[in-house]
Design an enzyme around this catalytic site. Sequence first.
Site, short mmCIF file in Angstrom:
data_model
loop_
_atom_site.label_atom_id
_atom_site.label_comp_id
_atom_site.label_asym_id
_atom_site.label_seq_id
_atom_site.Cartn_x
_atom_site.Cartn_y
_atom_site.Cartn_z
CB THR A 125 -0.92 0.01 1.24
OG1 THR A 125 -1.49 1.31 1.40
CG2 THR A 125 -0.17 -0.32 2.52
CG ASP A 126 -1.04 5.12 -0.79
OD1 ASP A 126 -1.53 4.54 0.20
OD2 ASP A 126 -1.63 6.05 -1.40
CD GLU A 127 -2.78 3.88 5.11
OE1 GLU A 127 -2.32 3.73 6.25
OE2 GLU A 127 -3.99 3.99 4.89
CE1 TYR A 149 -3.63 -2.29 5.97
CE2 TYR A 149 -3.27 0.05 5.53
CZ TYR A 149 -3.49 -1.25 5.07
OH TYR A 149 -3.56 -1.49 3.72
CE LYS A 153 -0.77 -4.48 3.00
NZ LYS A 153 -1.32 -5.74 2.41
P1 NAD Z 1 -10.77 -5.97 2.60
O1 NAD Z 1 -10.64 -5.66 4.04
O2 NAD Z 1 -12.01 -5.57 1.87
O3 NAD Z 1 -10.62 -7.55 2.36
C1 NAD Z 1 -9.63 -8.31 3.00
C2 NAD Z 1 -9.96 -9.78 2.74
O4 NAD Z 1 -8.94 -10.58 3.37
C3 NAD Z 1 -11.31 -10.23 3.31
O5 NAD Z 1 -12.00 -11.02 2.39
C4 NAD Z 1 -10.91 -11.06 4.54
O6 NAD Z 1 -11.85 -12.06 4.87
C5 NAD Z 1 -9.58 -11.66 4.07
N1 NAD Z 1 -8.73 -12.06 5.18
C6 NAD Z 1 -8.39 -11.33 6.28
N2 NAD Z 1 -7.59 -12.05 7.09
C7 NAD Z 1 -7.41 -13.27 6.48
C8 NAD Z 1 -6.66 -14.41 6.82
N3 NAD Z 1 -5.95 -14.50 7.96
N4 NAD Z 1 -6.68 -15.45 5.96
C9 NAD Z 1 -7.42 -15.40 4.81
N5 NAD Z 1 -8.14 -14.33 4.45
C10 NAD Z 1 -8.14 -13.27 5.28
O7 NAD Z 1 -9.47 -5.40 1.94
P2 NAD Z 1 -9.22 -4.58 0.59
O8 NAD Z 1 -9.53 -3.17 0.81
O9 NAD Z 1 -9.84 -5.32 -0.51
O10 NAD Z 1 -7.62 -4.70 0.49
C11 NAD Z 1 -7.01 -5.83 -0.13
C12 NAD Z 1 -5.51 -5.66 -0.10
O11 NAD Z 1 -5.15 -4.46 -0.80
C13 NAD Z 1 -4.91 -5.53 1.28
O12 NAD Z 1 -3.68 -6.21 1.30
C14 NAD Z 1 -4.70 -4.03 1.46
O13 NAD Z 1 -3.64 -3.77 2.35
C15 NAD Z 1 -4.34 -3.64 0.04
N6 NAD Z 1 -4.64 -2.25 -0.33
C16 NAD Z 1 -5.90 -1.75 -0.15
C17 NAD Z 1 -6.20 -0.46 -0.57
C18 NAD Z 1 -7.58 0.13 -0.42
O14 NAD Z 1 -7.76 1.31 -0.69
N7 NAD Z 1 -8.59 -0.64 -0.01
C19 NAD Z 1 -5.19 0.32 -1.16
C20 NAD Z 1 -3.91 -0.22 -1.31
C21 NAD Z 1 -3.65 -1.51 -0.90
O1 DAU Z 2 -3.90 4.50 0.92
C1 DAU Z 2 -4.23 3.14 0.83
C2 DAU Z 2 -5.03 2.75 2.04
O2 DAU Z 2 -6.31 3.38 1.89
C3 DAU Z 2 -5.19 1.25 2.19
O3 DAU Z 2 -3.94 0.68 2.39
C4 DAU Z 2 -6.11 0.93 3.36
O4 DAU Z 2 -6.34 -0.46 3.46
C5 DAU Z 2 -7.43 1.63 3.15
O5 DAU Z 2 -8.26 1.42 4.28
C6 DAU Z 2 -7.22 3.13 2.94
O6 DAU Z 2 -6.78 3.80 4.14
P1 DAU Z 2 -7.34 5.25 4.58
O7 DAU Z 2 -7.18 5.38 6.03
O8 DAU Z 2 -6.80 6.30 3.70
O9 DAU Z 2 -8.90 5.05 4.16
P2 DAU Z 2 -10.26 5.43 4.92
O10 DAU Z 2 -11.36 5.18 3.94
O11 DAU Z 2 -10.37 4.80 6.26
O12 DAU Z 2 -10.11 7.00 5.12
C7 DAU Z 2 -9.91 7.85 4.01
C8 DAU Z 2 -9.82 9.28 4.52
O13 DAU Z 2 -11.12 9.66 5.06
C9 DAU Z 2 -8.83 9.45 5.66
O14 DAU Z 2 -8.19 10.70 5.55
C10 DAU Z 2 -9.71 9.42 6.91
C11 DAU Z 2 -11.02 10.03 6.43
N1 DAU Z 2 -12.23 9.53 7.13
C12 DAU Z 2 -12.41 8.18 7.18
C13 DAU Z 2 -13.52 7.66 7.82
C14 DAU Z 2 -13.74 6.17 7.90
C15 DAU Z 2 -13.15 10.42 7.67
O15 DAU Z 2 -12.98 11.65 7.60
N2 DAU Z 2 -14.23 9.90 8.31
C16 DAU Z 2 -14.47 8.55 8.41
O16 DAU Z 2 -15.49 8.15 9.02
#
Ligand code: NAD
Ligand code: DAU
Length: 339
Positions: A125-127, A149, A153
């Site tokens: 992730t970019d985080e 988190y 990662k």
């Molecule tokens: P999500 O939380 O929607 O889904 C995660 C999935 O992993 C779920 O289906 C969950 O059941 C499964 N899981 C969790 N623990 C497990 C375990 N121990 N064994 C098997 N399965 C398990 O996540 P997402 O938002 O789809 O993110 C997917 C991947 O992409 C993650 O690695 C996350 O770090 C990365 N990522 C997400 C974002 C974003 O914006 N959502 C951005 C960049 C990277």
């Molecule tokens: O950047 C990639 C990441 O993006 C992924 O690695 C993570 O898995 C994914 O959860 C996401 O992280 P963020 O913390 O950026 O996403 P989130 O949707 O939780 O929050 C986005 C922005 O919105 C952040 O600045 C916090 C703000 N926010 C979030 C929530 C849930 C609010 O202001 N209010 C809220 O209730």
Amino acid sequence: MVKVLVTGGAGFIGSNFVRYALRTHPDWHVTTLDKLTYCGRLENLHDVVDNPRHTFVLGDIADSAVSAPLVRGSHIVVHFAAETHVDRSLQSAGAFIHTDVFGTFALLEAARQATGLRRFIQISTDEVYGSVPTGASKETDELRPRNPYSASKAGADRLAYSYWATYQVPVVVTRASNNYGPYQFPEKVIPLFITNALEDLDLPLYGDGMNVRDWLHVDDHCSAVDMVIEKGVDGEVYNIGGGNEVPNIELTRRILQLTGKPDTLIRPVADRLGHDRRYALDTAKLRALGWSPRHLFADGLAATVEWYKASPWWWQPIKHQDPAYQAYYKAQYSTRPGA
Ligand code: NAD
Ligand code: DAU
């Protein structure tokens, strides 16, 4: 048949990737390995779960008895499974260490013994770069994760790299920016705010609302991962960014406009602890492989709003019938002071 293992394939990005892979690669057989945690849902795979080129396996990636044979029998592993929500990692980080770090370790140990493995995609992730006040992170920049988190990662990201450097496991690491699109669990800001707006509930905006995220449509993330599977170089890292930097307050107003609801639904609340101010990615390395995002943010966000409007079957049971979700929501928001 090319055997592809997708971990976390019942989650948001994973399920979109499974759908994308089955559609795009008629010669792939996809196995989804997923623990079905609170956000992993078979509903996310409803239209592909019975596809003859798809197999679903219920299990924990950290349980080698289940995950190791699947890794050893695959040509390609795309490792999405993780605990992913920053706010939850601030409440309790144990599950993040278990899955993101130890689970990744279990998969890499199996990959080390695999004989036919061509690619192990570590979805990072970019985080991991931490908060970036100006400019854009390059793949070679220092990692400075700032919450449990992103630290978990970053651990997985570098552990995966170490298995390439040490054992020549064919690892490629991707670092994507914030994804949006269908099937995203309504704890993340876009689906939370859309579904709250649709129900005339307030939108809890953290801090001053000026934190910036770079939004990437989930389909563009899928096509980038596909590109990296095909053209990426072992041991390398590729940033995947949408190039859509938007402050949260602007995002919130756009969602209210698209749902036809008033700005008075915005509720400024106390900030997230250690809230990263901004993420931004330099994507030149990936673009040099030939990838570019296809979705304009304005269109992608409008289509996402339409999907949530048309899919109450998907999100209303989570919000109204899942006691775990309701307890989480109450703890997170009900007594949160104003900003
Ligand atoms: P999500 O939380 O929607 O889904 C995660 C999935 O992993 C779920 O289906 C969950 O059941 C499964 N899981 C969790 N623990 C497990 C375990 N121990 N064994 C098997 N399965 C398990 O996540 P997402 O938002 O789809 O993110 C997917 C991947 O992409 C993650 O690695 C996350 O770090 C990365 N990522 C997400 C974002 C974003 O914006 N959502 C951005 C960049 C990277
Ligand atoms: O950047 C990639 C990441 O993006 C992924 O690695 C993570 O898995 C994914 O959860 C996401 O992280 P963020 O913390 O950026 O996403 P989130 O949707 O939780 O929050 C986005 C922005 O919105 C952040 O600045 C916090 C703000 N926010 C979030 C929530 C849930 C609010 O202001 N209010 C809220 O209730």
